[in-house]
Design a protein around this motif. Structure first.
Motif: not given
Ligand code: FAD
Ligand code: AMP
Length: 473
Positions: A186, A188, A190, A209-210, A243, A275-276
């Motif tokens: 989760i 996209a 860095v 998933l971005e 989302r 990774a949000v």
């Protein structure tokens, strides 16, 4: 009450650098750091050395070697039989690098006479710092100046609560003991791209998933487009405008629910990396009567010199505004140590390089074409593809491009954007050029060794004036 000229709270790349520089300048310095590594040992170095920059680069390099062995070396006429992968050995190598590097900071503290206080630091009123050792009673210390460098931690979202097994954050993604067959990421950004790349190179089917509809919005549009094309070619699946709204963990995996323009969707994976983004570490950091001011986003409020609203109290690194990059924090650390010592410290926020260590690597400094156009700055730009660069061809890494953007009237370099082999190293030359206020002609007239990747940067600078030699202008 024991006193120090400088007390630094946090020993990541911002704090430990501030502490060493302060000590070099003759100031009595203590650095409070409470981190314990996965073996339960106290360790210096913060996120960057323990669970960030260094371990991620170690795994990116290992996974790159593996991927090249399987997919690039045959092109060189080299084939290897019985290639096997030992993920545990890969993780152990990464852990050893981390141990060596964090141990190195400990030695540097000893050599510079920085007192490492192992435990928790908290700012009280009047530049008094409360230090609570791991085992023991809180102690009050008086500081001449305080530097807060407490860094950041991964943001958690209700839609995907971490369980440390199926759903992990970036730290967990550095600890997988086998390659997941299907991996979801989760975000996209860095970190998502770097972690996705590691496991994709090792064989995982990776879906990112971005939520945003633009890929790598902070990068120059042309570079971001090329990056997306290259990553998708490698097999990374990037779903934009997706989302994440929920997750369900079962014995067989994680079902991720997300919304995109087609409505409600699901994705089932074996592991999920969240990774949000990251948030500043400010909990239990200061007493209410210290009156330390935070900004509207929860970061410690500072001016250009990293001075907080309290005279003599500074804050640096991820806990303050600006890009969450190790070298940005380190530079701020040097600046505040020099200011505290009565010298002229300065950070040039216009020349902070950004790097994404994917393949191809992405690096830039300065402003993007879209930002300059939006600000109505007259520009001209030049590009050069690595496909026409001899060294890149020899390396079998001839993808991507360098792009130089200069002011249309003064020719001053305003931004350089690179996607290609060793972009992380190539960017240093142009950071220096921008630091010296170079024009694109200055770069174009500088001799670059042949054959090197750096010639692509020079050719891009030449191309600003339609003078590139190895392309039709
Ligand atoms: P941190 O490194 O977070 O250090 C803060 C330290 O303060 C921590 O050790 C913490 O334990 C300690 N602390 C917090 N509160 C207290 C307290 N109250 N008392 C005592 N100690 C306290 N950046 C790059 O530039 N390049 C990269 O390649 C890169 N890769 C990354 C990869 C990953 C997976 C991650 C997660 C991050 C990466 N980053 C990278 C970002 C980089 O790690 C951070 O920007 C950097 O570590 C910030 O430095 P800092 O010193 O501000 O904070
Ligand atoms: P970065 O800030 O570079 O670490 O990137 C984090 C990325 O995560 C950003 O691009 C966000 O848009 C993305 N993001 C945040 N929340 C969600 C979510 N619920 N679903 C998908 N992407 C998200």
């Amino acid at each position: 009450m024991k006193s120090y000229d400088v007390i630094v709270i946090g020993a990541g790349p911002a704090g430990y650098v501030a502490a060493i520089r302060a000590a070099q300048l003759g100031l009595t310095t203590a650095c409070i750091e409470g981190y314990r590594n996965k073996d339960g040992e106290p360790a210096l170095g913060g996120t960057c050395l323990n669970v960030g920059c260094i371990p991620s680069k170690a795994l990116l390099d290992s996974s790159d070697q593996y991927h090249r062995l399987l997919h690039t070396l045959p092109t060189h006429g080299i084939t290897a039989g019985n290639v096997s992968l030992d993920v545990k050995a890969m993780i152990a190598r990464k852990d050893q690098i981390v141990r060596d590097m964090t141990g190195g900071i400990k030695q540097l503290f000893q050599a510079n006479k920085v007192d490492w206080l192992q435990g928790h630091g908290k700012l009280l009123d009047g530049k008094v710092v409360e230090f609570t050792p791991h085992k023991g009673k809180p102690e009050k210390l008086q500081a001449g100046s305080v530097v807060i460098a407490t860094g950041s931690q991964p943001i958690e979202i209700d839609a995907a609560p971490l369980d440390g097994e199926r759903i992990v954050d970036s730290s967990g993604a550095l600890e997988f003991t086998s390659v997941p067959k299907r991996l979801g990421v989760i975000g996209a950004g860095v970190i998502g791209l770097e972690m996705g790349s590691v496991w994709s190179r090792l064989g995982a089917e990776v879906v990112l998933l971005e939520a945003q509809t633009t890929f790598l919005a902070a990068a120059d549009n042309r570079i971001a487009r090329e990056a997306q094309r290259q990553f998708e070619k490698q097999g990374l699946e990037i779903r934009l405008g997706a989302r994440v709204t929920g997750t369900k963990v079962t014995s067989r995996g994680v079902t991720v629910s997300y919304e995109d323009d087609k409505g409600q969707q699901t994705l089932t994976v074996d592991k999920l990396i969240v990774a949000v983004g990251r948030r500043p570490n400010t909990e239990n950091l200061f007493a209410a009567d210290s009156n330390l001011l935070l900004d509207e986003r929860g970061f410690i409020h500072v001016d250009d010199q990293c001075q907080t609203n309290i005279p003599g109290v500074y804050a640096i690194g991820d806990v303050v505004r600006g890009p969450m990059l190790a070298h940005k924090g380190s530079e701020e650390g040097i600046m505040v140590a020099e200011i505290i010592a009565g010298k002229a410290g300065h950070v040039n926020y216009d020349t902070i390089p950004w790097v994404i260590y994917t393949d191809p690597e992405i690096a830039w400094v300065g402003r993007t074409e879209q930002a300059l156009k939006a600000a109505a700055v007259p520009i001209k730009s030049g590009t050069f593809n690595f496909a026409a660069n001899g060294r890149a061809r020899a390396m079998e890494s001839a993808v991507g491009m360098a792009k130089v953007i200069a002011h249309a009237e003064t020719d001053r370099v305003l931004g350089v954007h690179i996607i290609g082999p060793m972009a992380s190293e190539l960017i240093a030359e142009v950071v220096l050029a921008m630091e010296f206020g170079a024009s694109s002609e200055d770069i174009a007239r500088t001799i670059h060794a042949h054959p090197t990747l750096s010639e692509a940067v020079r050719e891009a600078a030449l191309s600003v004036h339609k003078q590139a030699i190895h392309k039709a202008n």
